[in-house]
Scaffold this motif. Structure first.
Motif, short mmCIF file in Angstrom:
data_model
loop_
_atom_site.label_atom_id
_atom_site.label_comp_id
_atom_site.label_asym_id
_atom_site.label_seq_id
_atom_site.Cartn_x
_atom_site.Cartn_y
_atom_site.Cartn_z
N ALA A 140 -58.18 -41.09 22.16
CA ALA A 140 -58.44 -39.66 22.35
C ALA A 140 -58.88 -39.01 21.04
CB ALA A 140 -57.18 -38.97 22.87
N LYS A 141 -59.68 -37.95 21.18
CA LYS A 141 -60.02 -37.14 20.02
C LYS A 141 -58.75 -36.44 19.56
CE LYS A 141 -63.77 -34.69 20.18
NZ LYS A 141 -64.72 -33.59 20.53
N THR A 142 -58.38 -36.64 18.29
CA THR A 142 -57.09 -36.17 17.79
C THR A 142 -57.26 -35.12 16.70
OG1 THR A 142 -56.22 -38.40 18.22
CG2 THR A 142 -54.86 -36.94 16.89
N SER A 161 -57.42 -45.47 11.85
CA SER A 161 -57.25 -46.02 13.20
C SER A 161 -57.51 -45.01 14.32
CB SER A 161 -55.83 -46.58 13.36
OG SER A 161 -54.86 -45.55 13.26
N LEU A 162 -57.43 -43.71 14.04
CA LEU A 162 -57.57 -42.69 15.08
C LEU A 162 -59.00 -42.16 15.17
CD1 LEU A 162 -54.34 -40.54 14.54
CD2 LEU A 162 -54.76 -42.24 16.32
N GLN A 163 -59.30 -41.58 16.35
CA GLN A 163 -60.57 -40.90 16.56
C GLN A 163 -60.36 -39.41 16.25
OE1 GLN A 163 -63.41 -42.47 17.31
NE2 GLN A 163 -62.39 -44.45 17.46
N LEU A 164 -60.53 -39.04 15.00
CA LEU A 164 -60.26 -37.66 14.59
C LEU A 164 -61.36 -36.72 15.05
CD1 LEU A 164 -58.91 -38.20 10.96
CD2 LEU A 164 -57.59 -37.83 13.04
N ASP A 165 -60.96 -35.49 15.32
CA ASP A 165 -61.92 -34.45 15.65
C ASP A 165 -62.77 -34.18 14.41
OD1 ASP A 165 -63.36 -32.26 16.42
OD2 ASP A 165 -61.63 -31.04 16.99
N PRO A 166 -64.08 -34.47 14.45
CA PRO A 166 -64.92 -34.33 13.25
C PRO A 166 -65.01 -32.90 12.73
CG PRO A 166 -66.27 -34.71 15.21
CD PRO A 166 -64.85 -34.95 15.61
N ASN A 170 -61.80 -32.28 7.76
CA ASN A 170 -61.73 -31.82 6.37
C ASN A 170 -60.57 -30.87 6.12
OD1 ASN A 170 -63.96 -33.26 5.30
ND2 ASN A 170 -65.37 -31.78 6.23
N GLU A 171 -59.88 -30.48 7.18
CA GLU A 171 -58.75 -29.55 7.04
C GLU A 171 -57.41 -30.28 6.98
OE1 GLU A 171 -58.95 -25.98 9.51
OE2 GLU A 171 -60.98 -26.58 10.07
N ILE A 172 -57.45 -31.60 6.87
CA ILE A 172 -56.23 -32.38 6.65
C ILE A 172 -55.99 -32.40 5.15
CG2 ILE A 172 -55.12 -34.63 6.92
CD1 ILE A 172 -56.90 -35.13 9.32
N ILE A 173 -55.06 -31.56 4.69
CA ILE A 173 -54.84 -31.34 3.27
C ILE A 173 -53.54 -32.04 2.82
CG2 ILE A 173 -54.64 -29.59 1.46
CD1 ILE A 173 -57.28 -29.51 2.97
N CYS A 174 -53.57 -32.58 1.60
CA CYS A 174 -52.38 -33.20 1.03
C CYS A 174 -51.41 -32.12 0.57
CB CYS A 174 -52.76 -34.08 -0.16
SG CYS A 174 -53.86 -35.46 0.24
N ASP A 175 -50.29 -32.00 1.25
CA ASP A 175 -49.26 -31.08 0.77
C ASP A 175 -48.54 -31.70 -0.42
OD1 ASP A 175 -47.63 -28.57 1.33
OD2 ASP A 175 -46.06 -30.09 1.36
N ILE A 188 -59.56 -36.56 3.33
CA ILE A 188 -60.80 -37.29 3.62
C ILE A 188 -61.71 -37.32 2.39
CG2 ILE A 188 -62.89 -37.32 5.04
CD1 ILE A 188 -60.37 -38.18 6.50
N GLN A 189 -61.76 -36.23 1.66
CA GLN A 189 -62.59 -36.20 0.45
C GLN A 189 -62.08 -37.18 -0.59
OE1 GLN A 189 -63.21 -32.24 -1.09
NE2 GLN A 189 -63.90 -31.41 0.88
#
Length: 262
Positions: A140-142, A161-166, A170-175, A188-189
């Motif tokens: 699934a798009k995750t 491994s996942l199908q990320l929502d493109p 870019n909004e997956i930030i390292c806390d 991702i960057q």
């Protein structure tokens, strides 16, 4: 009235009975859908949509209809997704869990969901770490953005491994991160720049093993030195004790006896 005329007159009656039975079945299914709908939720039998949005729910409802196609659970207070939370929902295609307080997801949380799930939204929660086996072979798009992720090898393996929502990747930030300088940066960057968190973790593990081995080696050497010094000190004291003992003097009688023997 002959037999043919009697049959013609009976046809409308039979049709009326069949129509009444059909209406009764439809009404029964409608009532069943209403009774199966979770408390405080709305269910649409036509679209297969169950909406439980903004209901202050603290856990996943247990009486979700088996034919649910779309499930909305956004804007609640759910903190955990337990094993079998979506049991028997084999027709589920879209699952919205955004804007909750989800911190943990059990390994078997999604195991009963069909591989045909199209969309899984886990954005705006409190996820820091999620085990790989939670998602299994899900295609699934995750959506995972706006969570306080700890950037490490586990997250790298998860994202690969996942199908990320493109549109949201870019909004997956390292806390937080295994390296402090990466905190606050898009994960991702960092990966695209060539940073490999898994090799970094391996190096950290190797260094830790070397430090541990050095500590053990130092402890062994220290013990050996202490043992040798302690034995030397005991030997020295024992030798001094022997030296301090009075030597035995020969008597005249002993000398005569020796001479006689000779």
């Amino acid at each position: 009235m002959d037999h043919a005329e009697m049959q013609v007159e009976m046809v409308p009656g039979r049709l009326q009975i069949l129509m009444s039975m059909l209406q009764f079945l439809i009404l029964g299914q409608y009532i069943q859908c209403i009774l199966m709908c979770p408390t405080d939720c709305t269910c649409s039998s036509e679209s297969g949509t169950v909406t439980c949005t903004n209901k202050d729910l603290k856990e996943i409802p247990k009486d979700i209809p088996a034919d649910t196609y779309v499930l909305h659970l956004e804007f609640n207070k759910i903190t955990n997704i337990p094993d079998g939370a979506f049991k028997d929902l084999h027709w589920l295609r879209e699952l919205y869990l955004s804007n909750n307080l989800i911190e943990t997801i059990s390994p078997g949380a999604f195991q009963d969901i069909s591989d045909d799930l199209k969309l899984l939204d886990l954005s705006n929660n409190r996820l820091r770490r999620v085990d790989l086996q939670v998602f299994g072979k899900m295609r699934a798009k995750t959506r995972l953005y706006h969570n306080p992720w700890h950037c490490e090898c586990l997250l790298q393996e998860l994202i690969v491994s996942l199908q990320l929502d493109p549109e949201t990747v870019n909004e997956i930030i390292c806390d937080t991160s295994v390296q402090e300088e990466y905190a606050g940066k898009p994960f991702i960057q960092l990966l695209n720049s060539g940073i490999n968190f898994c090799s970094m973790q391996q190096k950290t593990t190797d260094v830790a093993m070397l430090v541990t081995m050095f500590c053990w080696f130092t402890m062994v050497i220290t013990y050996v030195v202490y043992y040798v010094r302690q034995n030397q000190e005991d030997a020295r004291r024992h030798l001094e004790y022997l030296k301090s003992l009075p030597s035995k003097q020969k008597t005249p009688g002993d000398a005569d006896t020796v001479s006689t023997v000779l």
